[in-house]
Design a protein around this motif. Structure first.
Motif, PDB file in Angstrom:
ATOM      1  N   PHE A  17       0.850  -1.195   0.000  1.00  0.00           N
ATOM      2  CA  PHE A  17       0.000   0.000   0.000  1.00  0.00           C
ATOM      3  C   PHE A  17       0.882   1.240   0.000  1.00  0.00           C
ATOM      4  CE2 PHE A  17      -4.506  -1.286   0.707  1.00  0.00           C
ATOM      5  CZ  PHE A  17      -4.310  -2.648   0.553  1.00  0.00           C
ATOM      6  N   PRO A  18       0.329   2.380  -0.357  1.00  0.00           N
ATOM      7  CA  PRO A  18       1.172   3.588  -0.454  1.00  0.00           C
ATOM      8  C   PRO A  18       1.841   3.932   0.879  1.00  0.00           C
ATOM      9  CG  PRO A  18      -1.005   3.970  -1.413  1.00  0.00           C
ATOM     10  CD  PRO A  18      -1.069   2.655  -0.700  1.00  0.00           C
ATOM     11  N   ALA A  19       2.976   4.540   0.792  1.00  0.00           N
ATOM     12  CA  ALA A  19       3.633   5.030   2.018  1.00  0.00           C
ATOM     13  C   ALA A  19       2.676   5.988   2.724  1.00  0.00           C
ATOM     14  CB  ALA A  19       4.920   5.756   1.656  1.00  0.00           C
ATOM     15  N   GLY A  20       2.581   5.853   4.051  1.00  0.00           N
ATOM     16  CA  GLY A  20       1.707   6.751   4.802  1.00  0.00           C
ATOM     17  C   GLY A  20       0.262   6.309   4.840  1.00  0.00           C
ATOM     18  N   PHE A  21      -0.040   5.173   4.219  1.00  0.00           N
ATOM     19  CA  PHE A  21      -1.426   4.663   4.260  1.00  0.00           C
ATOM     20  C   PHE A  21      -1.809   4.444   5.714  1.00  0.00           C
ATOM     21  CE2 PHE A  21      -4.988   2.934   2.016  1.00  0.00           C
ATOM     22  CZ  PHE A  21      -5.512   1.934   2.824  1.00  0.00           C
ATOM     23  N   VAL A  22      -3.009   4.851   6.084  1.00  0.00           N
ATOM     24  CA  VAL A  22      -3.430   4.794   7.483  1.00  0.00           C
ATOM     25  C   VAL A  22      -4.125   3.469   7.763  1.00  0.00           C
ATOM     26  CG1 VAL A  22      -4.921   5.837   9.247  1.00  0.00           C
ATOM     27  CG2 VAL A  22      -3.689   7.292   7.608  1.00  0.00           C
ATOM     28  N   TRP A  23      -3.565   2.728   8.711  1.00  0.00           N
ATOM     29  CA  TRP A  23      -4.170   1.446   9.137  1.00  0.00           C
ATOM     30  C   TRP A  23      -4.745   1.616  10.541  1.00  0.00           C
ATOM     31  CZ3 TRP A  23      -4.549  -2.213   5.526  1.00  0.00           C
ATOM     32  CH2 TRP A  23      -3.623  -2.247   4.485  1.00  0.00           C
ATOM     33  N   GLY A  24      -6.020   1.250  10.699  1.00  0.00           N
ATOM     34  CA  GLY A  24      -6.599   1.432  12.020  1.00  0.00           C
ATOM     35  C   GLY A  24      -7.750   0.494  12.293  1.00  0.00           C
ATOM     36  N   ALA A  25      -8.465   0.836  13.334  1.00  0.00           N
ATOM     37  CA  ALA A  25      -9.657   0.068  13.728  1.00  0.00           C
ATOM     38  C   ALA A  25     -10.708   1.050  14.227  1.00  0.00           C
ATOM     39  CB  ALA A  25      -9.318  -0.946  14.822  1.00  0.00           C
ATOM     40  N   ALA A  26     -11.955   0.602  14.217  1.00  0.00           N
ATOM     41  CA  ALA A  26     -13.068   1.492  14.563  1.00  0.00           C
ATOM     42  C   ALA A  26     -13.970   0.872  15.617  1.00  0.00           C
ATOM     43  CB  ALA A  26     -13.883   1.803  13.304  1.00  0.00           C
ATOM     44  N   ASP A 448      -6.946 -14.712  15.819  1.00  0.00           N
ATOM     45  CA  ASP A 448      -5.898 -14.880  14.803  1.00  0.00           C
ATOM     46  C   ASP A 448      -5.916 -13.710  13.819  1.00  0.00           C
ATOM     47  OD1 ASP A 448      -5.873 -18.545  14.377  1.00  0.00           O
ATOM     48  OD2 ASP A 448      -5.261 -17.218  16.034  1.00  0.00           O
ATOM     49  N   SER A 449      -7.119 -13.174  13.574  1.00  0.00           N
ATOM     50  CA  SER A 449      -7.218 -12.059  12.615  1.00  0.00           C
ATOM     51  C   SER A 449      -6.495 -10.814  13.141  1.00  0.00           C
ATOM     52  CB  SER A 449      -8.686 -11.724  12.331  1.00  0.00           C
ATOM     53  OG  SER A 449      -9.378 -11.413  13.540  1.00  0.00           O
ATOM     54  N   ALA A 450      -6.430 -10.658  14.447  1.00  0.00           N
ATOM     55  CA  ALA A 450      -5.704  -9.509  15.004  1.00  0.00           C
ATOM     56  C   ALA A 450      -4.224  -9.642  14.691  1.00  0.00           C
ATOM     57  CB  ALA A 450      -5.929  -9.413  16.507  1.00  0.00           C
ATOM     58  N   ARG A 451      -3.705 -10.837  14.865  1.00  0.00           N
ATOM     59  CA  ARG A 451      -2.279 -11.053  14.602  1.00  0.00           C
ATOM     60  C   ARG A 451      -1.989 -10.939  13.104  1.00  0.00           C
ATOM     61  NH1 ARG A 451      -3.845 -14.450  18.601  1.00  0.00           N
ATOM     62  NH2 ARG A 451      -2.789 -14.126  20.621  1.00  0.00           N
ATOM     63  N   TRP A 452      -2.948 -11.421  12.330  1.00  0.00           N
ATOM     64  CA  TRP A 452      -2.791 -11.317  10.872  1.00  0.00           C
ATOM     65  C   TRP A 452      -2.792  -9.844  10.450  1.00  0.00           C
ATOM     66  CZ3 TRP A 452      -6.167  -9.109   7.357  1.00  0.00           C
ATOM     67  CH2 TRP A 452      -5.856  -9.305   6.007  1.00  0.00           C
ATOM     68  N   TYR A 453      -3.734  -9.071  11.020  1.00  0.00           N
ATOM     69  CA  TYR A 453      -3.854  -7.650  10.685  1.00  0.00           C
ATOM     70  C   TYR A 453      -2.591  -6.893  11.132  1.00  0.00           C
ATOM     71  CZ  TYR A 453      -6.248  -3.112  10.063  1.00  0.00           C
ATOM     72  OH  TYR A 453      -6.627  -1.846   9.665  1.00  0.00           O
ATOM     73  N   ALA A 454      -2.044  -7.269  12.273  1.00  0.00           N
ATOM     74  CA  ALA A 454      -0.801  -6.632  12.744  1.00  0.00           C
ATOM     75  C   ALA A 454       0.317  -6.861  11.725  1.00  0.00           C
ATOM     76  CB  ALA A 454      -0.408  -7.186  14.104  1.00  0.00           C
ATOM     77  N   GLY A 455       0.307  -8.047  11.093  1.00  0.00           N
ATOM     78  CA  GLY A 455       1.315  -8.321  10.063  1.00  0.00           C
ATOM     79  C   GLY A 455       1.111  -7.463   8.822  1.00  0.00           C
ATOM     80  N   VAL A 456      -0.165  -7.261   8.469  1.00  0.00           N
ATOM     81  CA  VAL A 456      -0.475  -6.400   7.315  1.00  0.00           C
ATOM     82  C   VAL A 456       0.037  -4.988   7.593  1.00  0.00           C
ATOM     83  CG1 VAL A 456      -2.364  -5.301   6.033  1.00  0.00           C
ATOM     84  CG2 VAL A 456      -2.486  -7.741   6.612  1.00  0.00           C
ATOM     85  N   ILE A 457      -0.207  -4.520   8.799  1.00  0.00           N
ATOM     86  CA  ILE A 457       0.212  -3.165   9.167  1.00  0.00           C
ATOM     87  C   ILE A 457       1.739  -3.070   9.151  1.00  0.00           C
ATOM     88  CG2 ILE A 457       0.224  -1.450  11.029  1.00  0.00           C
ATOM     89  CD1 ILE A 457      -2.536  -2.603  11.873  1.00  0.00           C
ATOM     90  N   ALA A 458       2.385  -4.076   9.705  1.00  0.00           N
ATOM     91  CA  ALA A 458       3.859  -4.038   9.761  1.00  0.00           C
ATOM     92  C   ALA A 458       4.467  -4.034   8.360  1.00  0.00           C
ATOM     93  CB  ALA A 458       4.368  -5.238  10.561  1.00  0.00           C
ATOM     94  N   ARG A 459       3.823  -4.793   7.449  1.00  0.00           N
ATOM     95  CA  ARG A 459       4.331  -4.857   6.062  1.00  0.00           C
ATOM     96  C   ARG A 459       3.807  -3.711   5.207  1.00  0.00           C
ATOM     97  NH1 ARG A 459       2.880 -10.167   6.676  1.00  0.00           N
ATOM     98  NH2 ARG A 459       0.834  -9.675   5.845  1.00  0.00           N
ATOM     99  N   ASN A 460       2.846  -2.975   5.733  1.00  0.00           N
ATOM    100  CA  ASN A 460       2.095  -1.983   4.950  1.00  0.00           C
ATOM    101  C   ASN A 460       1.513  -2.631   3.696  1.00  0.00           C
ATOM    102  OD1 ASN A 460       0.989   0.549   4.361  1.00  0.00           O
ATOM    103  ND2 ASN A 460       2.690   1.063   2.989  1.00  0.00           N
ATOM    104  N   GLY A 461       0.975  -3.798   3.877  1.00  0.00           N
ATOM    105  CA  GLY A 461       0.346  -4.457   2.731  1.00  0.00           C
ATOM    106  C   GLY A 461       0.214  -5.951   2.926  1.00  0.00           C
ATOM    107  N   LEU A 462      -0.273  -6.586   1.895  1.00  0.00           N
ATOM    108  CA  LEU A 462      -0.507  -8.031   1.926  1.00  0.00           C
ATOM    109  C   LEU A 462       0.688  -8.756   1.320  1.00  0.00           C
ATOM    110  CD1 LEU A 462      -4.146  -7.870   0.550  1.00  0.00           C
ATOM    111  CD2 LEU A 462      -3.484  -8.449   2.902  1.00  0.00           C
ATOM    112  N   GLU A 463       0.801 -10.005   1.700  1.00  0.00           N
ATOM    113  CA  GLU A 463       1.824 -10.810   1.030  1.00  0.00           C
ATOM    114  C   GLU A 463       1.343 -11.025  -0.403  1.00  0.00           C
ATOM    115  OE1 GLU A 463       1.676 -14.013   3.799  1.00  0.00           O
ATOM    116  OE2 GLU A 463       3.493 -13.359   4.844  1.00  0.00           O
ATOM    117  N   ALA A 464       2.238 -10.914  -1.350  1.00  0.00           N
ATOM    118  CA  ALA A 464       1.820 -10.989  -2.772  1.00  0.00           C
ATOM    119  C   ALA A 464       1.192 -12.348  -3.059  1.00  0.00           C
ATOM    120  CB  ALA A 464       3.038 -10.778  -3.677  1.00  0.00           C
TER     121      ALA A 464
END
Ligand SMILES: CO[C@H](O)c1c[n+]2c([nH]1)[C@H](O)[C@@H](O)[C@H](O)[C@H]2CO
Length: 464
Positions: A17-26, A448-464
């Protein structure tokens, strides 16, 4: 817009995802805070509605919810452990102004002061929603959103909160989902305040949008730079191979009521014909109102869960959430569904984002809600395996990425929700959180989805 079927979201090589993309929760106040009668909070329409027999599954209420009012420090630590960049929460109007107008409850404001300071200390950007459906009951007793005065009271309340938090809060969302608050609350009666009048639904929708415009103007005058509105939007699709004229008319009607009624008002200062016809009869739209509603905003929040499917069906009764929809069916489609029975259609998010990019160029977009309820059960080891939610989130993030790759100015994604919480008329039986809440003892268990989402945030994206 009509689309038959849907395109398949292509996997692109890179899912960065673009640099600076905002990852959060609501989250939202009434759904997580609890402490409903504490520190001077007044009753909201949801406190009242939840006590109406049969209104909420299991007779659940928001009296305790996730006890976030007392556990906010623990919850911020949880957010930080996931690496969230932003946290979208709502302010409880009746906690700040117990009667919806007049005296401010200092203890109510103090809670949000502490919360915002805690978020900033944890490096998390506060996204403040000023209204997420918990109208003070005293204002409902005076007519609620069906009376114009409520819009002016809201602008005053917005100014009170902004003046207290302006130096620290980032994005200010005036209203969450005016369609739900008006057409489910005053039309279909399945949400608070549980009224069932199509005319009142249209009055409420307009006054909610007027409230948005008045509040946006008040915040802008006070120097706010990131003002937003959050809408529940969906592609309206006809699942027929060859839609006929009547099918297309059904799509047009539902798209006008669900999407364009709010998009056109906020971004163009106009209403679609289906709304104007009602306005002419009711007389509730005054000269100048649409210019107020179309106050410039700095981003549009999108709550996307699934498309809405419609087709012509002679003899079908009117759906009270869509006045004038007699002869329109809302069919199920052959897609996997969530625990809410909602179809899982990630490419609907791509289609929606592309539509907004095309029809409203220059408006930065944020997915302010996207998520799914599934029947999560902790294992004996306390782990909560939720592969279906991971699949849902991954599919929708790929869909968001496809929109970005097509040039959509998407700035962020906030998963719904951080915590399992009070799911309105469904009560606590529907779990949307990436963190499981054991309501018996308020334990929080990251799924598990929380840990998965934390990985997405750390990578700023999904695994290809
Ligand atoms: C049709 O879905 C709506 O866009 C929608 C779904 N949701 C919402 N709006 C609300 O903003 C949240 O408070 C709900 O908890 C959440 C899950 O139901």
């Amino acid at each position: 817009m009509t689309t038959v079927g849907s395109t398949t979201t292509a996997r692109t090589a890179s899912q960065a995802f673009p640099a600076g993309f905002v990852w959060g929760a609501a989250t939202a106040a009434y759904q997580i805070e609890g402490a409903a009668h504490e520190d001077g909070r007044g009753p909201s329409i949801w406190d009242t509605f939840a006590r109406r027999p049969g209104a909420v599954a299991g007779g659940d209420t928001g009296d305790v919810a996730c006890d976030h009012y007392h556990r906010w420090r623990e919850d911020i630590a949880l957010m930080a452990s996931l690496g969230l960049g932003a946290y979208r929460f709502s302010v409880s109007w009746p906690r700040v102004q117990p009667d919806g107008s007049g005296p401010v409850n200092p203890r109510g404001l103090d809670f949000y002061d502490r919360l915002v300071d805690g978020l900033l200390e944890a490096g998390i950007t506060p996204y403040v929603t000023l209204y997420h459906w918990d109208l003070p009951q005293a204002l409902e007793d005076a007519g609620g959103w069906t009376v114009r005065d409520t819009a002016y009271r809201f602008a005053e309340y917005a100014g009170v909160v902004h003046d207290r938090l302006a130096d620290r809060a980032d994005t200010w969302t005036t209203i969450n989902e005016p369609w739900v608050a008006s057409f489910l609350g005053y039309g279909a009666g399945v949400h608070a305040p549980g009224r069932t009048s199509a005319d009142d639904a249209f009055r409420a929708a307009h006054h909610l949008m007027l409230a948005h415009g008045l509040a946006a103007r008040r915040l802008r005058e006070a120097g706010a730079e990131r003002i937003s509105l959050t809408l529940n939007l969906a592609p309206v699709l006809c699942p027929a191979d060859a839609p006929g004229e009547a099918d297309l008319a059904a799509v047009e009607l539902v798209d006008s009521l669900l999407n364009r009624q709010f998009l056109d008002a906020a971004l163009r200062g106009s209403y679609p014909d289906a709304v104007l016809e009602r306005a002419r009869r009711l007389g509730h739209v005054r000269d100048g109102d649409l210019a107020v509603i179309a106050q410039p905003i700095d981003s549009l929040g999108i709550n996307y869960y699934n498309p809405t499917y419609v087709r012509a069906a002679p003899g079908a009764p009117e759906n009270p959430a869509f006045p004038g929809s007699a002869g329109v069916a809302f069919p199920s489609v052959d897609l996997p569904t969530t625990a809410m029975g909602w179809p899982i259609a990630p490419d609907g998010l791509t289609e929606l984002l592309l539509r907004l990019h095309r029809d409203h160029p220059g408006v930065p977009l944020v997915v302010t809600e996207n998520g799914a309820a599934f029947d999560d059960v902790p294992g004996p080891d306390g782990r909560v395996a939720d592969p279906a939610r991971i699949g849902y989130l991954e599919g929708h993030l790929r869909a968001a990425h496809a929109a970005l790759a097509a040039g959509v100015d998407l700035r962020g994604y906030l998963v719904w929700s951080l915590l399992d919480n009070f799911e309105w008329a469904e009560g606590y039986g529907k779990r949307f959180g990436i963190v499981y809440v054991d309501y018996a003892d308020q334990r929080r268990l990251p799924k598990d989805s929380a840990r998965w989402y934390a990985g997405v945030i750390a990578r700023n994206g999904l695994e290809a």
